[in-house]
Design a protein around this motif. Structure first.
Motif, PDB file in Angstrom:
ATOM      1  N   THR A 268       0.582  -1.169  -0.020  1.00 48.53           N
ATOM      2  CA  THR A 268      -0.188  -0.033   0.058  1.00 48.53           C
ATOM      3  C   THR A 268       0.853   1.415  -0.005  1.00 48.53           C
ATOM      4  OG1 THR A 268      -1.580  -1.194   1.193  1.00 48.53           O
ATOM      5  CG2 THR A 268      -1.912   1.249   1.191  1.00 48.53           C
ATOM      6  N   ALA A 269       1.893   1.270   0.838  1.00 52.27           N
ATOM      7  CA  ALA A 269       2.892   2.305   0.811  1.00 52.27           C
ATOM      8  C   ALA A 269       3.527   2.495  -0.478  1.00 52.27           C
ATOM      9  CB  ALA A 269       3.723   2.188   1.897  1.00 52.27           C
ATOM     10  N   LEU A 270       4.120   1.172  -1.031  1.00 54.35           N
ATOM     11  CA  LEU A 270       4.778   1.423  -2.220  1.00 54.35           C
ATOM     12  C   LEU A 270       4.068   1.954  -3.393  1.00 54.35           C
ATOM     13  CD1 LEU A 270       7.426   0.646  -3.899  1.00 54.35           C
ATOM     14  CD2 LEU A 270       6.206  -1.408  -4.351  1.00 54.35           C
ATOM     15  N   PHE A 271       2.860   1.833  -3.521  1.00 50.80           N
ATOM     16  CA  PHE A 271       2.100   2.233  -4.593  1.00 50.80           C
ATOM     17  C   PHE A 271       1.257   3.660  -4.575  1.00 50.80           C
ATOM     18  CE2 PHE A 271       2.518  -2.207  -5.818  1.00 50.80           C
ATOM     19  CZ  PHE A 271       2.884  -1.979  -7.075  1.00 50.80           C
ATOM     20  N   THR A 272       1.410   4.326  -3.319  1.00 51.14           N
ATOM     21  CA  THR A 272       0.608   5.403  -2.941  1.00 51.14           C
ATOM     22  C   THR A 272       1.390   6.602  -2.629  1.00 51.14           C
ATOM     23  OG1 THR A 272       0.096   4.540  -0.464  1.00 51.14           O
ATOM     24  CG2 THR A 272      -1.450   4.370  -2.408  1.00 51.14           C
ATOM     25  N   LEU A 273       2.841   6.088  -2.353  1.00 46.15           N
ATOM     26  CA  LEU A 273       3.982   7.264  -1.704  1.00 46.15           C
ATOM     27  C   LEU A 273       4.573   8.044  -3.138  1.00 46.15           C
ATOM     28  CD1 LEU A 273       5.800   5.498   1.153  1.00 46.15           C
ATOM     29  CD2 LEU A 273       4.481   7.689   1.278  1.00 46.15           C
ATOM     30  N   PRO A 274       4.908   9.361  -3.001  1.00 44.47           N
ATOM     31  CA  PRO A 274       5.422   9.822  -3.916  1.00 44.47           C
ATOM     32  C   PRO A 274       6.772   9.125  -4.542  1.00 44.47           C
ATOM     33  CG  PRO A 274       4.915  11.495  -2.531  1.00 44.47           C
ATOM     34  CD  PRO A 274       4.648  10.214  -1.747  1.00 44.47           C
ATOM     35  N   GLY A 275       6.775   8.691  -5.933  1.00 40.75           N
ATOM     36  CA  GLY A 275       7.721   7.967  -6.524  1.00 40.75           C
ATOM     37  C   GLY A 275       7.276   6.798  -7.422  1.00 40.75           C
ATOM     38  N   THR A 276       8.324   6.227  -8.233  1.00 41.44           N
ATOM     39  CA  THR A 276       7.962   5.207  -9.335  1.00 41.44           C
ATOM     40  C   THR A 276       7.903   4.116  -8.899  1.00 41.44           C
ATOM     41  OG1 THR A 276       8.626   6.992 -10.817  1.00 41.44           O
ATOM     42  CG2 THR A 276       8.108   4.619 -11.584  1.00 41.44           C
ATOM     43  N   PRO A 277       7.067   3.087  -8.603  1.00 40.56           N
ATOM     44  CA  PRO A 277       7.104   1.695  -7.768  1.00 40.56           C
ATOM     45  C   PRO A 277       7.927   0.802  -8.674  1.00 40.56           C
ATOM     46  CG  PRO A 277       4.865   2.204  -8.603  1.00 40.56           C
ATOM     47  CD  PRO A 277       5.751   3.600  -8.749  1.00 40.56           C
ATOM     48  N   VAL A 278       8.809  -0.026  -7.979  1.00 39.05           N
ATOM     49  CA  VAL A 278       9.473  -1.023  -8.684  1.00 39.05           C
ATOM     50  C   VAL A 278       9.352  -2.521  -7.905  1.00 39.05           C
ATOM     51  CG1 VAL A 278      11.662  -1.822  -9.721  1.00 39.05           C
ATOM     52  CG2 VAL A 278      11.155   0.547  -9.632  1.00 39.05           C
ATOM     53  N   MET A 279       8.667  -3.175  -8.559  1.00 31.26           N
ATOM     54  CA  MET A 279       8.563  -4.601  -7.744  1.00 31.26           C
ATOM     55  C   MET A 279       9.252  -5.536  -8.369  1.00 31.26           C
ATOM     56  SD  MET A 279       5.181  -5.997  -6.160  1.00 31.26           S
ATOM     57  CE  MET A 279       5.332  -5.044  -4.706  1.00 31.26           C
ATOM     58  N   THR A 280      10.298  -6.339  -7.381  1.00 35.23           N
ATOM     59  CA  THR A 280      11.116  -7.448  -7.965  1.00 35.23           C
ATOM     60  C   THR A 280      10.093  -8.911  -8.069  1.00 35.23           C
ATOM     61  OG1 THR A 280      12.912  -6.304  -6.625  1.00 35.23           O
ATOM     62  CG2 THR A 280      13.292  -8.688  -7.395  1.00 35.23           C
ATOM     63  N   TYR A 281      10.382  -9.405  -8.867  1.00 35.76           N
ATOM     64  CA  TYR A 281       9.646 -10.761  -9.365  1.00 35.76           C
ATOM     65  C   TYR A 281       9.668 -11.559  -7.902  1.00 35.76           C
ATOM     66  CZ  TYR A 281      13.561 -13.908  -9.032  1.00 35.76           C
ATOM     67  OH  TYR A 281      14.940 -14.666  -9.151  1.00 35.76           O
ATOM     68  N   GLY A 282       8.616 -12.243  -7.488  1.00 39.19           N
ATOM     69  CA  GLY A 282       8.567 -13.218  -6.478  1.00 39.19           C
ATOM     70  C   GLY A 282       7.931 -12.298  -5.210  1.00 39.19           C
ATOM     71  N   SER A 283       7.707 -11.108  -5.268  1.00 41.17           N
ATOM     72  CA  SER A 283       7.220 -10.205  -4.310  1.00 41.17           C
ATOM     73  C   SER A 283       5.753 -10.721  -4.162  1.00 41.17           C
ATOM     74  CB  SER A 283       7.406  -8.819  -4.399  1.00 41.17           C
ATOM     75  OG  SER A 283       8.903  -8.216  -4.377  1.00 41.17           O
ATOM     76  N   GLU A 284       5.013 -10.932  -5.254  1.00 35.83           N
ATOM     77  CA  GLU A 284       3.625 -11.371  -5.068  1.00 35.83           C
ATOM     78  C   GLU A 284       3.483 -12.683  -4.315  1.00 35.83           C
ATOM     79  OE1 GLU A 284       4.989 -12.490  -9.469  1.00 35.83           O
ATOM     80  OE2 GLU A 284       5.637 -11.101  -7.631  1.00 35.83           O
ATOM     81  N   ILE A 285       4.322 -13.835  -4.182  1.00 35.00           N
ATOM     82  CA  ILE A 285       4.479 -14.740  -3.246  1.00 35.00           C
ATOM     83  C   ILE A 285       5.096 -14.725  -2.243  1.00 35.00           C
ATOM     84  CG2 ILE A 285       3.876 -16.177  -5.462  1.00 35.00           C
ATOM     85  CD1 ILE A 285       6.614 -17.124  -5.407  1.00 35.00           C
ATOM     86  N   ALA A 286       5.716 -13.528  -1.829  1.00 31.24           N
ATOM     87  CA  ALA A 286       6.711 -13.309  -0.790  1.00 31.24           C
ATOM     88  C   ALA A 286       7.769 -14.378  -0.642  1.00 31.24           C
ATOM     89  CB  ALA A 286       5.705 -13.561   0.726  1.00 31.24           C
ATOM     90  N   LEU A 287       8.519 -14.201  -1.786  1.00 30.06           N
ATOM     91  CA  LEU A 287       9.653 -14.892  -2.151  1.00 30.06           C
ATOM     92  C   LEU A 287      10.602 -14.665  -1.140  1.00 30.06           C
ATOM     93  CD1 LEU A 287      10.511 -17.132  -4.213  1.00 30.06           C
ATOM     94  CD2 LEU A 287      11.636 -15.322  -5.414  1.00 30.06           C
ATOM     95  N   ASN A 288      11.222 -15.655  -0.679  1.00 32.80           N
ATOM     96  CA  ASN A 288      12.610 -15.598   0.509  1.00 32.80           C
ATOM     97  C   ASN A 288      13.848 -16.006  -0.211  1.00 32.80           C
ATOM     98  OD1 ASN A 288      14.278 -15.653   2.701  1.00 32.80           O
ATOM     99  ND2 ASN A 288      12.662 -16.491   3.926  1.00 32.80           N
ATOM    100  N   ASN A 289      14.826 -15.224  -0.049  1.00 30.87           N
ATOM    101  CA  ASN A 289      16.289 -15.417  -0.778  1.00 30.87           C
ATOM    102  C   ASN A 289      17.130 -15.873   0.252  1.00 30.87           C
ATOM    103  OD1 ASN A 289      16.550 -12.902   0.288  1.00 30.87           O
ATOM    104  ND2 ASN A 289      17.885 -12.158  -1.355  1.00 30.87           N
TER     105      ASN A 289
END
Length: 442
Positions: A268-289
């Motif tokens: 919610t913060a990422l897509f509504t705060l000032p700035g251009t959002p960048v999302m890394t693959y796997g974030s949508e499944i809470a990927l752990n490295n």
């Protein structure tokens, strides 16, 4: 059912009057970043040097595999995809580039690359490739830079690629990077971004912002007061994760948090705060490295965050105010963060409860206006003005919502009619199916 409810909410609000944006300017973009080799294996025909026991070996991802998953990216409403280096290189992640003309044979053929680009374009998604500026361990001299620009311009034009990102740029001064970017843009008529924070107008991902987001949202009860110093420059890309660093999910797990809940709040913060959002693959499944720096994407697991990411991106794409509107911090004390984004056309309130308890905040008519109502588009909430002129936002622990401020004209007849129409239509459909089934059984 959740998707249907979301469509009804958007369709019966003023937001529906706006058209989803076409990413013609940097501030209008939202990026989804992936690595070809770690995304999806579409064919075994190019599985050379694959070793699933070696983190640093190729894992089989290819252009065909990415093409097969274009709809996955489109469902999350991203405008632009960063696919990494597609040129011939020594490593799966594009390091050790060997050509600015040939594609990496582990990923497939140039024709398959064009098919992948075309598949994204059919979904109105831009494609950006990486261009490393280190050749055989050294920076390019002036003649090599000139040749690189010519070759890359020809390559991206012939494959209809929308833009490039310069990477491995530390050996160059800012002036050189900006000049080469301008030359490539002029020659190719495509846009260029530079993965270097020294080049503020073109940089991808601001590390300071990423650190603040991770520190705040990796665990509950973290203070939010530092956001009053958040840069209001919408052109600066922001991210919760990067390919180089420690995944946010790993930090959540290390702190014994529940990643899906924390990710909903952070997104919610990422897509509504000032700035251009960048999302890394796997974030949508809470990927752990925790085991590999670049894990393989798992499309068979539950996509708990995919729908929420799509909703937030949809709102951002539809509302110019959420992308470029003025920012007013309404509450930044403790672990409750509330801000307003406004323009002459509309106003939004974003509220995040970063605590492990239910919290509330009282907003005044001076802040919201008299005779308004606030429609929560994530939690299906509706807030009306109290008799004393105030508005109360109440959120349970680790919850967030994005409120659209509009005139309070009583009951929303359009929403009631739309909801009733869906229910009636579905009932008629069920009756018809049952009657047909009964006739066939007779």
């Amino acid at each position: 059912m959740k998707s249907m409810k979301w469509l009804l909410l958007v369709a019966t609000s003023v937001v529906a009057m706006s058209v989803p944006v076409q990413a013609n300017e940097a501030v209008d973009r939202s990026y989804y970043e992936l690595l070809i080799d770690r995304y999806n294996n579409g064919t075994t025909q190019n599985d050379r040097d694959v070793n699933h026991d070696d983190e640093f070996a190729y894992q089989g991802g290819d252009f065909i595999g990415v093409s097969d998953r274009v709809q996955h990216v489109a469902d999350m409403n991203f405008t632009t995809v960063l696919v990494g280096n597609v040129f011939d290189a020594e490593r799966y992640d594009g390091k050790g580039i060997r050509s600015y003309e040939r594609v990496n044979e582990h990923f497939g053929t140039e024709e398959e690359l064009r098919d992948m680009v075309e598949a994204f374009h059919k979904q109105s998604i831009e494609v950006v490739i990486d261009v490393p500026l280190i050749w055989k361990g050294q920076s390019l001299d002036e003649e090599q830079q000139r040749q690189m620009i010519e070759k890359v311009a020809t390559f991206i034009e012939s494959n209809d690629i929308d833009g490039v990102r310069f990477v491995e740029t530390d050996a160059y001064d800012v002036r050189t990077l900006e000049e080469r970017a301008a030359q490539l843009e002029q020659e190719s008529k495509r846009f260029v971004i530079i993965a270097d924070e020294r080049v503020t107008e073109r940089a991808v991902v601001n590390e300071e912002r990423t650190e603040l987001l991770q520190q705040t949202f990796a665990a509950f009860n973290e203070p939010t007061d530092a956001f009053v110093n958040w840069s209001l420059d919408e052109s600066i890309p922001i991210a919760l994760d990067t390919l180089e660093g420690e995944r946010m999910t790993k930090k959540m797990v290390d702190l014994r948090m529940f990643p899906p809940t924390r990710w909903h709040l952070a997104a919610t913060a990422l897509f509504t705060l000032p700035g251009t959002p960048v999302m890394t693959y796997g974030s949508e499944i809470a990927l752990n490295n925790d085991l590999w720096q670049h894990p393989i994407m798992n499309f068979k697991t539950e996509m708990e965050l995919k729908e929420r990411i799509g909703q937030l991106n949809d709102l951002r794409n539809r509302s110019k105010t959420l992308r470029t509107g003025e920012v007013e911090w309404l509450h930044t004390e403790g672990d409750y963060l509330v801000w307003m984004r406004s323009s002459d056309d509309e106003r939004w309130i974003v509220a995040l409860n970063n605590s492990d308890e239910t919290r509330s905040i009282q907003l005044t008519a001076d802040q919201i206006g008299d005779g308004k109502k606030m429609r929560g588009l994530l939690q299906d909430d509706l807030i009306r003005q109290n008799e004393d002129g105030t508005y109360y936002i109440v959120l349970t622990r680790e919850m967030s919502d994005v409120y659209y401020v509009e005139e309070d004209q009583g009951y929303n007849v359009g929403y009631i009619v739309a909801t009733a129409s869906v229910v009636v239509g579905f009932t008629i459909f069920l009756v018809a199916v049952l009657r047909r089934s009964n006739r066939q059984s007779v």
